[in-house]
Design a protein around this motif. Sequence first.
Motif, PDB file in Angstrom:
ATOM      1  N   ASN A  41       0.457   0.116   8.402  1.00  0.00           N
ATOM      2  CA  ASN A  41       0.517  -0.093   9.860  1.00  0.00           C
ATOM      3  C   ASN A  41      -0.787  -0.648  10.406  1.00  0.00           C
ATOM      4  O   ASN A  41      -0.788  -1.531  11.256  1.00  0.00           O
ATOM      5  CB  ASN A  41       0.802   1.242  10.586  1.00  0.00           C
ATOM      6  CG  ASN A  41       2.272   1.502  10.673  1.00  0.00           C
ATOM      7  OD1 ASN A  41       3.069   0.561  10.669  1.00  0.00           O
ATOM      8  ND2 ASN A  41       2.648   2.765  10.737  1.00  0.00           N
ATOM      9  N   ILE A  42      -1.907  -0.096   9.923  1.00  0.00           N
ATOM     10  CA  ILE A  42      -3.222  -0.529  10.415  1.00  0.00           C
ATOM     11  C   ILE A  42      -3.479  -1.990  10.036  1.00  0.00           C
ATOM     12  O   ILE A  42      -3.948  -2.783  10.850  1.00  0.00           O
ATOM     13  CB  ILE A  42      -4.347   0.354   9.805  1.00  0.00           C
ATOM     14  CG1 ILE A  42      -4.210   1.788  10.286  1.00  0.00           C
ATOM     15  CG2 ILE A  42      -5.736  -0.174  10.147  1.00  0.00           C
ATOM     16  CD1 ILE A  42      -4.114   1.958  11.774  1.00  0.00           C
TER      17      ILE A  42
ATOM     18  N   LYS B 193     -12.085  -0.673   1.774  1.00  0.00           N
ATOM     19  CA  LYS B 193     -11.754   0.283   2.844  1.00  0.00           C
ATOM     20  C   LYS B 193     -12.913   1.248   2.985  1.00  0.00           C
ATOM     21  O   LYS B 193     -13.458   1.672   1.956  1.00  0.00           O
ATOM     22  CB  LYS B 193     -10.505   1.096   2.493  1.00  0.00           C
ATOM     23  CG  LYS B 193      -9.223   0.305   2.318  1.00  0.00           C
ATOM     24  CD  LYS B 193      -8.132   1.281   1.870  1.00  0.00           C
ATOM     25  CE  LYS B 193      -6.850   0.598   1.486  1.00  0.00           C
ATOM     26  NZ  LYS B 193      -5.869   1.528   0.915  1.00  0.00           N
TER      27      LYS B 193
ATOM     28  N   ASP C  46      -3.228  -3.036  -2.110  1.00  0.00           N
ATOM     29  CA  ASP C  46      -4.115  -1.954  -2.541  1.00  0.00           C
ATOM     30  C   ASP C  46      -4.157  -1.951  -4.078  1.00  0.00           C
ATOM     31  O   ASP C  46      -3.340  -2.626  -4.723  1.00  0.00           O
ATOM     32  CB  ASP C  46      -3.541  -0.634  -2.015  1.00  0.00           C
ATOM     33  CG  ASP C  46      -4.436   0.563  -2.216  1.00  0.00           C
ATOM     34  OD1 ASP C  46      -5.632   0.368  -2.508  1.00  0.00           O
ATOM     35  OD2 ASP C  46      -3.944   1.703  -2.087  1.00  0.00           O
TER      36      ASP C  46
ATOM     37  N   ASP D 190       0.528  -0.062 -10.125  1.00  0.00           N
ATOM     38  CA  ASP D 190      -0.693  -0.195  -9.317  1.00  0.00           C
ATOM     39  C   ASP D 190      -1.038  -1.673  -9.081  1.00  0.00           C
ATOM     40  O   ASP D 190      -0.349  -2.582  -9.569  1.00  0.00           O
ATOM     41  CB  ASP D 190      -1.858   0.598  -9.936  1.00  0.00           C
ATOM     42  CG  ASP D 190      -2.328   0.026 -11.267  1.00  0.00           C
ATOM     43  OD1 ASP D 190      -1.986  -1.121 -11.595  1.00  0.00           O
ATOM     44  OD2 ASP D 190      -3.056   0.734 -11.978  1.00  0.00           O
TER      45      ASP D 190
ATOM     46  N   HIS E 257      -4.893   1.375  -5.939  1.00  0.00           N
ATOM     47  CA  HIS E 257      -4.407   2.688  -6.396  1.00  0.00           C
ATOM     48  C   HIS E 257      -3.058   3.015  -5.769  1.00  0.00           C
ATOM     49  O   HIS E 257      -2.998   3.409  -4.603  1.00  0.00           O
ATOM     50  CB  HIS E 257      -5.420   3.788  -6.027  1.00  0.00           C
ATOM     51  CG  HIS E 257      -6.786   3.510  -6.526  1.00  0.00           C
ATOM     52  ND1 HIS E 257      -7.865   3.373  -5.702  1.00  0.00           N
ATOM     53  CD2 HIS E 257      -7.233   3.296  -7.788  1.00  0.00           C
ATOM     54  CE1 HIS E 257      -8.929   3.096  -6.431  1.00  0.00           C
ATOM     55  NE2 HIS E 257      -8.579   3.042  -7.691  1.00  0.00           N
ATOM     56  N   MET E 258      -2.006   2.815  -6.533  1.00  0.00           N
ATOM     57  CA  MET E 258      -0.652   3.101  -6.044  1.00  0.00           C
ATOM     58  C   MET E 258       0.165   3.686  -7.177  1.00  0.00           C
ATOM     59  O   MET E 258      -0.098   3.388  -8.350  1.00  0.00           O
ATOM     60  CB  MET E 258       0.012   1.791  -5.574  1.00  0.00           C
ATOM     61  CG  MET E 258      -0.671   1.152  -4.377  1.00  0.00           C
ATOM     62  SD  MET E 258       0.140  -0.370  -3.873  1.00  0.00           S
ATOM     63  CE  MET E 258      -0.272  -1.486  -5.229  1.00  0.00           C
ATOM     64  N   PRO E 259       1.165   4.511  -6.847  1.00  0.00           N
ATOM     65  CA  PRO E 259       2.010   5.067  -7.914  1.00  0.00           C
ATOM     66  C   PRO E 259       2.969   4.007  -8.462  1.00  0.00           C
ATOM     67  O   PRO E 259       3.151   2.962  -7.834  1.00  0.00           O
ATOM     68  CB  PRO E 259       2.789   6.179  -7.191  1.00  0.00           C
ATOM     69  CG  PRO E 259       2.797   5.769  -5.757  1.00  0.00           C
ATOM     70  CD  PRO E 259       1.545   4.977  -5.517  1.00  0.00           C
TER      71      PRO E 259
ATOM     72  N   ASP F 213       0.884  -1.178   0.000  1.00  0.00           N
ATOM     73  CA  ASP F 213       0.000   0.000   0.000  1.00  0.00           C
ATOM     74  C   ASP F 213       0.918   1.223   0.000  1.00  0.00           C
ATOM     75  O   ASP F 213       1.953   1.214   0.687  1.00  0.00           O
ATOM     76  CB  ASP F 213      -0.889  -0.009   1.259  1.00  0.00           C
ATOM     77  CG  ASP F 213      -2.093   0.898   1.123  1.00  0.00           C
ATOM     78  OD1 ASP F 213      -3.219   0.432   1.304  1.00  0.00           O
ATOM     79  OD2 ASP F 213      -1.896   2.116   0.830  1.00  0.00           O
ATOM     80  N   ASP F 214       0.552   2.264  -0.753  1.00  0.00           N
ATOM     81  CA  ASP F 214       1.411   3.449  -0.772  1.00  0.00           C
ATOM     82  C   ASP F 214       1.267   4.284   0.497  1.00  0.00           C
ATOM     83  O   ASP F 214       2.083   5.171   0.744  1.00  0.00           O
ATOM     84  CB  ASP F 214       1.145   4.312  -2.022  1.00  0.00           C
ATOM     85  CG  ASP F 214      -0.287   4.781  -2.117  1.00  0.00           C
ATOM     86  OD1 ASP F 214      -1.188   4.018  -1.726  1.00  0.00           O
ATOM     87  OD2 ASP F 214      -0.513   5.901  -2.608  1.00  0.00           O
ATOM     88  N   SER F 215       0.272   3.994   1.316  1.00  0.00           N
ATOM     89  CA  SER F 215       0.105   4.724   2.570  1.00  0.00           C
ATOM     90  C   SER F 215       0.755   3.943   3.712  1.00  0.00           C
ATOM     91  O   SER F 215       0.352   2.809   4.011  1.00  0.00           O
ATOM     92  CB  SER F 215      -1.389   4.931   2.856  1.00  0.00           C
ATOM     93  OG  SER F 215      -1.568   5.285   4.212  1.00  0.00           O
ATOM     94  N   SER F 216       1.744   4.557   4.354  1.00  0.00           N
ATOM     95  CA  SER F 216       2.427   3.878   5.474  1.00  0.00           C
ATOM     96  C   SER F 216       1.461   3.687   6.644  1.00  0.00           C
ATOM     97  O   SER F 216       1.539   2.678   7.354  1.00  0.00           O
ATOM     98  CB  SER F 216       3.663   4.662   5.915  1.00  0.00           C
ATOM     99  OG  SER F 216       3.297   5.963   6.293  1.00  0.00           O
ATOM    100  N   SER F 217       0.548   4.644   6.838  1.00  0.00           N
ATOM    101  CA  SER F 217      -0.411   4.498   7.948  1.00  0.00           C
ATOM    102  C   SER F 217      -1.340   3.310   7.688  1.00  0.00           C
ATOM    103  O   SER F 217      -1.652   2.532   8.595  1.00  0.00           O
ATOM    104  CB  SER F 217      -1.201   5.788   8.186  1.00  0.00           C
ATOM    105  OG  SER F 217      -1.755   6.265   7.001  1.00  0.00           O
ATOM    106  N   MET F 218      -1.759   3.113   6.426  1.00  0.00           N
ATOM    107  CA  MET F 218      -2.630   1.978   6.113  1.00  0.00           C
ATOM    108  C   MET F 218      -1.884   0.662   6.279  1.00  0.00           C
ATOM    109  O   MET F 218      -2.437  -0.319   6.790  1.00  0.00           O
ATOM    110  CB  MET F 218      -3.187   2.142   4.693  1.00  0.00           C
ATOM    111  CG  MET F 218      -4.274   1.169   4.323  1.00  0.00           C
ATOM    112  SD  MET F 218      -5.623   0.968   5.517  1.00  0.00           S
ATOM    113  CE  MET F 218      -6.477   2.545   5.386  1.00  0.00           C
TER     114      MET F 218
ATOM    115  N   THR G 260     -10.292   0.872  -1.924  1.00  0.00           N
ATOM    116  CA  THR G 260     -11.467   1.729  -1.762  1.00  0.00           C
ATOM    117  C   THR G 260     -12.536   1.374  -2.800  1.00  0.00           C
ATOM    118  O   THR G 260     -13.672   1.798  -2.691  1.00  0.00           O
ATOM    119  CB  THR G 260     -11.095   3.212  -1.952  1.00  0.00           C
ATOM    120  OG1 THR G 260     -10.576   3.378  -3.256  1.00  0.00           O
ATOM    121  CG2 THR G 260     -10.064   3.648  -0.941  1.00  0.00           C
TER     122      THR G 260
END
Lengths: 152, 141
Positions: free
Chosen positions: B16-17, B108, B56, B63, B58-60, B9-14, B87
């Motif tokens: 982690n979750i 999500k 995920d 994808d 949607h990622m840069p 996932d491109d989001s580090s917070s996601m 999402t």
Amino acid sequence: MKREDIQRAVKKVVLHVFEDMYFMFPEAISKDEPVLSFPESCFKARVALKNGSEVFMLYGSEQLVVDMAKNLLGIDQPIAETDLIDVFKEAANVIAGNLVTSLALDSSVALDVPAAERLQDCSELRKAPGAQEVVFKIDDEFLKIAVMTSNG
Amino acid sequence: MAFNVLIVDDSSSMRNIIKKTIEMSGFDVGQFFEGSNGREALAVLDKEWVDVILTDIHMPEMDGIAFLKALQDQAIVSTTPVVIVTTEGREERIEEVFGLGAKACIQKPFRPEEIRKALMNVLGVDEQSMEKREVEEGCDF
């Protein structure tokens, strides 16, 4: 796409996402209700649609983004700026993705990768809400969602 | 048996979750690996043994769809189950990822139970053995 449909979908999705991800309860504010003062410090996120004309914009006060990050990550310590930006960017991604689903946009329309930043100048928030904007109050903090289209 | 998990996932917070959710779910995890896009995930798969991939869309750079296609080309998708965490909820998109070999799809925002259930299904872990492990290790979920 009708204006009312977009506004209804935005309210439903924002409520769902904030309840489930951040344990927060947004309240949509009507245009005539001057409840909130505009934040001095805020973050902005943007998600465009590939093969579509819409762009989703999110604006959140700094304290709102800090609270979102603390609730999501389950920590009560100061959070680095990069993590705040990441949390707000992911919020934009989740809200835009759920909106695309909720509005049943054609499957050729895909979300672009979102971008987020701290706004150095928050004056653009003071513009009168347009037809495709919804302002929320969340624990007395500010959130604005705008859906812009290339044809206005 | 301990499972190695790759989270993309491109989001580090996601990331982690998802990691915290799996830890709390009572799975016996050997190692967590992470990638912020499909390309980084492929680099991990070149070097490490992974039992399950959560990715995920949607990622840069690369994808989730391109990543799934690359996994299909390398025949990894037939041996390593892939769970999509996205999402996207549109039917056509979900059909597309299943057509590319994904074994489960979670939208999500997700609830921890959805991750637990999907992992149990794709890893072939039954409720009884999870409960037994929770009792043995004192996991509270």
